[in-house]
Design a protein around this motif. Structure first.
Motif: not given
Length: 457
Positions: A45-59, A134-137
């Motif tokens: 779920x953490x991975x999915x949330x971060x992917x969803x954020x990145x897809x929306x331009x959110x770091x 987790x591909x954090x920014x």
């Protein structure tokens, strides 16, 4: 910037007053280095949330707790030599600053000794793991001044070596809690110097601007013992007190201070209360507190830096001191009309900022300042935005041309002026006149008359 992801303690502990029980719901009592707190969710779920954020331009930034662990953490139970034995911060003969490196926040939160090489290497390894896995920014580094001075630079150095040498740039923001020492830059040099000491080419990219917070939120937006000339001065000066190219984080609310809407609610005096038995702030019932909050967030979202908007402040969530300032969001169905309007206004200003290079990256310059009104520009390359903060009565502003664009506010033209309503924020984009302007004397009777002049000099 999200709460720490680490698995946290499930029990309670005594608050600083030694009487009230508090829990780890905020995430700062870690009991595992790399496990995710199950009450937040799963790894997937953490991975999915971060992917969803990145897809929306959110770091996404994680909060790294580097000063301490909870007493149930295996690092403490298995390696007690990794930790300091010290007094409790803030108690008698244990000053927060003088004993900042060895004091414990509480008895059940052992303080990490970053001089211990095994400890420091392990904590740095854990930080690198979270960023990569987790591909954090980026990261917010908690309680910076309470770890060894070289700890942050060692952490930054290894992040740079691992990631930035191959083109991955992280935003690393610190929390070095400081105050405001008075009305001059000289009086605040220790405050600025301490924050600066952790930044620079081999340090953090930026930090929360505690000095600016205390200078203007405490004095201008809440207590109102200082006016907008004071606001302008400290906004201006905060631009040249920090190390060049630092991306500072101005804010008007956070998880460590009472909610700004409650502080601005002058009808009560409960904004600093923490516990139910003393009375906690409720939903303000008058418009004044919301007007003050809009002025504060209008300023925050139109000045330099990376502004922090603490969750719930976008609609005016109320709350006292920690932990009351950390309670849950309220559903919009429970908002009053003032909260709904504040949400719409802050959202609109945020969207304008997102689309404006001048508001996000520009340089601040004063145009006009008086007691209850401030006009300033934010300029970047060929874009200039003018912002008008008016906490006084209706006001006439005469620098508005027909081709300028009114992006936000309910101002309206009247003859040659722009009428700025009371308690308002106005955002104007200045559009240069495309007609050629020739400056000279336009008086035909003058000896230096210039027949080609279009603008009198």
């Amino acid at each position: 910037w999200l709460s720490p992801f680490n698995k946290a303690a499930t029990g309670t502990g005594k608050a600083a007053d030694g009487q009230h029980d508090v829990s780890a719901f905020h995430g700062y009592w870690p009991i595992s280095a790399r496990e995710i707190e199950p009450r937040l969710g799963t790894e997937q779920e953490l991975r999915e949330m971060i992917d969803a954020a990145h897809n929306s331009g959110i770091r996404v930034m994680m909060d790294f707790v580097v000063n301490h662990v909870h007493e149930d953490h295996p690092y403490y139970t298995e390696n007690p030599d990794w930790f300091n034995s010290g007094c409790i911060c803030g108690t008698s003969s244990c000053d927060w600053t003088e004993y900042r490196l060895e004091c414990l926040f509480t008895s059940y939160m052992p303080d990490v000794n970053w001089k211990n090489r095994n400890a420091s290497e392990q904590f740095i390894s854990d930080a690198l793991w979270w960023l990569e896995t987790y591909n954090l920014d980026g990261a917010r580094i908690d309680a910076v001044k309470h770890v060894d001075d070289l700890a942050v630079r060692n952490l930054v150095s290894q992040i740079n070596q691992r990631f930035e040498t191959v083109g991955t740039d992280y935003y690393l923001k610190g929390e070095t809690a400081m105050g405001w020492s008075g009305h001059s830059l000289e009086e605040n040099q220790e405050q600025y110097g301490t924050i600066n000491s952790y930044m620079g080419p081999n340090g953090l990219d930026g930090q929360a601007d505690f000095v600016l917070y205390h200078a203007v939120v405490d004095n201008v937006f809440v207590n109102k013992n200082e006016n907008y000339q004071h606001l302008d001065y400290w906004t201006n000066r905060s631009q040249d007190q920090y190390i060049q190219d630092s991306i500072m984080v101005p804010y008007v609310g956070s998880h460590d201070v009472p909610r700004i809407i409650s502080r601005a609610d002058t009808g009560t005096n409960d904004a600093y209360n923490q516990w139910v038995e003393y009375g906690l702030p409720g939903q303000p019932g008058n418009k004044d507190a919301y007007d003050d909050s809009l002025q504060a967030y209008g300023w925050l979202l139109t000045t330099p830096g990376a502004p922090l908007l603490y969750y719930g402040d976008e609609y005016g969530e109320f709350g006292g001191a920690d932990p009351d300032n950390r309670h849950m969001y309220r559903n919009s169905s429970t908002w009053n009309s003032f909260e709904s309007q504040l949400f719409e206004n802050i959202s609109a200003i945020g969207k304008i900022r997102l689309e404006s290079d001048a508001l996000r990256r520009g340089s601040y310059s004063t145009i006009y300042a008086e007691s209850d009104r401030l006009v300033y520009s934010m300029t970047y390359e060929n874009q200039e935005m003018n912002i008008i903060l008016n906490r006084g009565t209706d006001w006439n502003w005469n620098d508005f041309d027909d081709n300028d664009i009114l992006h936000f506010g309910s101002a309206y033209p009247q003859q040659n002026d722009l009428i700025i309503p009371a308690n308002s924020v106005t955002i104007i984009e200045k559009i240069a006149n495309s007609e050629q302007v020739i400056t000279g004397c336009t008086d035909s009777k003058a000896t230096n008359f210039d027949s080609d002049a279009t603008q009198d000099d």
